[in-house]
Design a protein around this motif. Structure first.
Motif, PDB file in Angstrom:
ATOM      1  N   THR A   6     -15.032  -2.972  -3.651  1.00  0.00           N
ATOM      2  CA  THR A   6     -15.543  -1.928  -2.906  1.00  0.00           C
ATOM      3  C   THR A   6     -16.766  -1.021  -3.345  1.00  0.00           C
ATOM      4  N   GLU A  61      -9.180   0.422   3.272  1.00  0.00           N
ATOM      5  CA  GLU A  61      -8.287   0.043   2.252  1.00  0.00           C
ATOM      6  C   GLU A  61      -6.874  -0.476   2.834  1.00  0.00           C
ATOM      7  N   TYR A  96      -4.650  -2.773   1.705  1.00  0.00           N
ATOM      8  CA  TYR A  96      -3.719  -2.549   0.427  1.00  0.00           C
ATOM      9  C   TYR A  96      -4.306  -2.132  -0.869  1.00  0.00           C
ATOM     10  N   LYS A  97      -3.537  -1.815  -1.745  1.00  0.00           N
ATOM     11  CA  LYS A  97      -4.067  -1.321  -2.848  1.00  0.00           C
ATOM     12  C   LYS A  97      -5.051  -1.953  -3.964  1.00  0.00           C
ATOM     13  N   ASP A  98      -5.821  -1.229  -4.570  1.00  0.00           N
ATOM     14  CA  ASP A  98      -6.658  -1.802  -5.520  1.00  0.00           C
ATOM     15  C   ASP A  98      -7.536  -3.194  -5.014  1.00  0.00           C
ATOM     16  N   LYS A  99      -7.989  -3.027  -3.764  1.00  0.00           N
ATOM     17  CA  LYS A  99      -8.855  -3.910  -3.165  1.00  0.00           C
ATOM     18  C   LYS A  99     -10.192  -3.820  -3.912  1.00  0.00           C
ATOM     19  N   ILE A 100     -10.402  -5.245  -4.223  1.00  0.00           N
ATOM     20  CA  ILE A 100     -11.738  -5.564  -5.133  1.00  0.00           C
ATOM     21  C   ILE A 100     -13.215  -5.367  -4.280  1.00  0.00           C
ATOM     22  N   THR A 141      -7.898  -9.974  -5.430  1.00  0.00           N
ATOM     23  CA  THR A 141      -7.329  -8.582  -6.002  1.00  0.00           C
ATOM     24  C   THR A 141      -6.107  -9.014  -6.817  1.00  0.00           C
ATOM     25  N   HIS A 190       0.710  -1.260   0.216  1.00  0.00           N
ATOM     26  CA  HIS A 190       0.023  -0.082   0.069  1.00  0.00           C
ATOM     27  C   HIS A 190       0.850   1.227   0.113  1.00  0.00           C
ATOM     28  N   GLU A 197     -14.624   1.765   0.334  1.00  0.00           N
ATOM     29  CA  GLU A 197     -13.187   2.254  -0.155  1.00  0.00           C
ATOM     30  C   GLU A 197     -12.184   2.675   1.171  1.00  0.00           C
TER      31      GLU A 197
END
Ligand code: SAM
Length: 366
Positions: free
Chosen positions: A316, A308, A310-314, A277, A237, A305
């Motif tokens: 959301t 979060e 970690y990045k690009d968590k699905i 993810t 992240h 959102e």
């Protein structure tokens, strides 16, 4: 010297293997033998849970956190997090919606938020249990005192998730400023002692994590005997001190899921959102490697959102009903059957399908 395939067979038969041999599997398994490991793990899972996958409704009810785990997007020091906590009514509303969608387990997860004192949590848990006595409640709010866990258990909490994160003291201390490796483990043993169904677990692909560290993770779960084991890839992240690090892979995580299944045949193993993810088919792959739980999100979409890690968590933006449908489709397309029951550990109650029909087949365990 035994081949990797023979070691997998030995692990399948004995439900254990020396650290040295587990290390050999992790280091030497190749693309040709990996499908065999997954196949054996799935066979083992089927002995206890047949083709079922349990669904849990996840409610991420606070992203306030007093800890500063270096990998985590909602760590206290991250000033760019829009902090929220759900009210009791909002949490009960999520449960109600989840109940209507068929869920019979609610997982309440959050950062270590001092606002949620024992009294506040007990009020919420009591209300959920009063409204839905047929449901299991799982809590995941980090490290607390023995007395606090005891009070939460008395209030009706059935299960508690507290990943040990890594069983390497050195790595743990490098990643968790001002936290104690010993205390985290003690919390897990306390939870076991108090009679919770306990979930430990770890991340795969942490910076500087070695294969020997992963063996230590497997040994720790074999010793603790948790009812659940959450294993997911570490995903970087940008707003954490570990920004720019490499992160774990789906492939390496699947191997750990399969090994966990062979070491703890009756465990409840989630197919994690982090897997989905990294790879659109990641959750299906985990189910095929021995996982048997999924946790679709029931949190209100306007806060999703903000949780979060970690990045690009699905997922959301998806409404609860959509999440349920989407995951059910994925489970079915991977060749499994959805079980909307409480989904307790096999040692506690024999698994039942949503209609309450026993699906446990004794002949398969003999
Ligand atoms: N505060 C509770 C606790 O400590 O158990 C529960 C919430 S915590 C955010 C839930 C889990 O998210 C952690 O146990 C950790 O393994 C996972 N997690 C946090 N950051 C992550 C990251 N960057 N990649 C993958 N998993 C992560």
């Amino acid at each position: 010297m035994q081949t990797i395939k023979q070691l997998i067979d030995q692990l399948y038969e004995n439900e254990d293997l020396s650290d040295e041999l587990l290390l050999r599997i992790i280091d030497e398994i190749d693309a040709e033998t990996t499908p065999y490991l997954f196949e054996r793990a799935l066979d083992k899972k089927s002995l206890f849970y047949k083709d079922t996958v349990f669904m849990r409704g996840l409610i991420e009810f606070t992203n306030y956190c007093k800890q500063n785990c270096s990998y985590c997007g909602i760590q206290g020091q991250n000033k760019n997090v829009d902090r929220y906590r759900l009210s009791k009514d909002a949490i009960l509303h999520c449960c109600e919606e989840g109940y209507q969608l068929g869920y019979r387990t609610f997982v309440l997860q959050g950062g270590e938020d001092p606002y949620f004192t024992d009294d506040r949590l007990i009020e919420i848990i009591t209300a959920i249990k009063t409204n839905h006595p047929d449901c299991a409640v799982t809590l995941s709010v980090g490290e607390r005192s023995y007395e606090s866990y005891e009070a939460l258990k008395k209030a009706g909490v059935d299960r508690y998730l507290l990943r040990h994160e890594t069983a390497s003291k050195e790595l743990y201390e490098a990643l968790h400023p001002k936290m104690s490796f010993e205390n985290r483990r003690e919390c897990l043993f306390n939870l076991k002692k108090l009679g919770f169904q306990v979930g430990a677990g770890f991340m795969v692909g942490l910076p500087n994590q070695t294969s020997a560290d992963l063996v230590a993770d497997l040994r720790f779960i074999k010793t603790l005997q948790p009812e659940m084991v959450g294993i997911g890839p570490y995903i970087p992240h940008d707003e954490t001190p570990l920004r720019g690090s490499k992160g774990g892979t789906v492939e390496a995580t699947l191997i750990m899921v399969a090994l966990a299944r062979l070491l703890l045949p009756q465990a409840l193993l989630p197919s994690t959102t982090a897997m989905g993810t990294l790879d659109p088919k990641g959750r299906e792959k985990a189910l095929k490697a021995g996982a048997n739980v999924v946790m679709p999100n029931l949190s209100p979409t306007d806060v999703r959102e903000k949780y979060e890690l970690y990045k690009d968590k699905i997922c959301t933006g998806d409404e609860a009903a959509h999440c349920r449908q989407c995951i059910e489709g994925r489970i079915k397309s991977a060749g499994f059957r959805v079980d909307m029951g409480r989904g307790d550990h096999a040692s506690i109650s024999e698994p039942q399908d949503a209609l309450g029909v026993q699906i446990f087949d004794l002949t398969q365990t003999l």
